[in-house]
Design an enzyme around this catalytic site. Structure first.
Site, mmCIF file in Angstrom:
data_model
loop_
_atom_site.group_PDB
_atom_site.id
_atom_site.type_symbol
_atom_site.label_atom_id
_atom_site.label_comp_id
_atom_site.label_asym_id
_atom_site.label_seq_id
_atom_site.Cartn_x
_atom_site.Cartn_y
_atom_site.Cartn_z
ATOM 1 N N HIS A 61 0.850 -1.191 0.000
ATOM 2 C CA HIS A 61 0.000 0.000 0.000
ATOM 3 C C HIS A 61 0.891 1.247 0.000
ATOM 4 O O HIS A 61 2.008 1.229 0.514
ATOM 5 C CB HIS A 61 -0.905 0.018 1.226
ATOM 6 C CG HIS A 61 -1.930 -1.070 1.230
ATOM 7 N ND1 HIS A 61 -3.014 -1.046 2.081
ATOM 8 C CD2 HIS A 61 -2.047 -2.218 0.511
ATOM 9 C CE1 HIS A 61 -3.746 -2.123 1.870
ATOM 10 N NE2 HIS A 61 -3.176 -2.856 0.920
ATOM 11 N N GLU A 63 0.874 4.035 1.699
ATOM 12 C CA GLU A 63 1.324 4.540 3.002
ATOM 13 C C GLU A 63 2.428 3.663 3.584
ATOM 14 O O GLU A 63 3.396 4.177 4.156
ATOM 15 C CB GLU A 63 0.146 4.617 3.985
ATOM 16 C CG GLU A 63 -0.979 5.514 3.519
ATOM 17 C CD GLU A 63 -2.043 4.795 2.687
ATOM 18 O OE1 GLU A 63 -3.167 5.315 2.615
ATOM 19 O OE2 GLU A 63 -1.762 3.717 2.118
ATOM 20 N N CYS A 91 -5.818 2.318 5.616
ATOM 21 C CA CYS A 91 -6.473 1.151 6.200
ATOM 22 C C CYS A 91 -5.841 0.851 7.559
ATOM 23 O O CYS A 91 -4.856 1.487 7.963
ATOM 24 C CB CYS A 91 -6.337 -0.055 5.257
ATOM 25 S SG CYS A 91 -4.667 -0.739 5.162
ATOM 26 N N CYS A 94 -2.131 0.085 7.317
ATOM 27 C CA CYS A 94 -1.337 1.284 7.056
ATOM 28 C C CYS A 94 -1.289 2.196 8.276
ATOM 29 O O CYS A 94 -0.244 2.755 8.604
ATOM 30 C CB CYS A 94 -1.889 2.031 5.852
ATOM 31 S SG CYS A 94 -1.672 1.139 4.305
#
Length: 168
Positions: A61, A63, A91, A94
């Site tokens: 992801h 992040e 999320c 993250c």
């Protein structure tokens, strides 16, 4: 109408840069998520996109990619003064990485709840239904969370995802 404080205007600028990072991720065959890390002086120090498609790593992801790049490069004080701009609400996975990194502030575009509705995910589809704010608060950290902001613009970045899912 009251004038927005200068920091808000800067937030909009950098948030739009996270949207640009998300678009760049799409061009590389990834999902449309982007992140930009800005230091306390308002300078971009790094940007990252989602890499799940090109690397086949479900933890790729934007992040997390930003945190992975930032933590070996910057000391704790620099990270505490930094803001991570994310195209979409981080999320739970993250948010946990942001917590462990010590980044002091997160600003996000589209909320996780709006993304789920926008993608029209069926009931029972895998989804960690925890807000970024909740994860960071439960960790006892001091990371400030701002968002959602510019959600309509953030949604535009995700239009290809919905359209692709509809054609599958």
């Amino acid at each position: 109408m009251t004038e927005r404080p200068p920091s808000y205007r800067h937030d909009e600028r950098w948030l739009r840069e996270s949207f640009a990072a998300a678009r760049a991720a799409v061009e590389s065959g990834n999902a449309p998520f982007g992140a930009v890390l800005v230091d306390a002086d308002g300078n971009e120090v790094l940007r990252a996109g989602n890499t799940t498609g090109e690397r086949g790593d479900v933890t790729g992801h934007a992040e997390i990619n930003a945190v992975r790049e930032a933590t070996p490069r910057f000391d704790a004080a620099t990270l505490a003064g930094a803001t991570l701009y994310a195209s979409t609400e981080p999320c739970a996975m993250c948010a946990a990485s942001i917590f462990w990194s010590g980044i002091g502030r997160v600003v996000f575009g589209m909320s996780s709840a709006r993304l789920r509705t926008f993608l029209a995910l069926p009931g029972g589809a895998p989804w960690l239904d925890l807000s970024c704010q909740e994860v960071l608060q439960r960790g006892g950290g001091t990371t400030k969370v701002v968002g959602p902001m510019l959600e309509d613009e953030a949604e535009e970045v995700h239009a290809w995802t919905r359209d692709r899912a509809a054609s599958s």
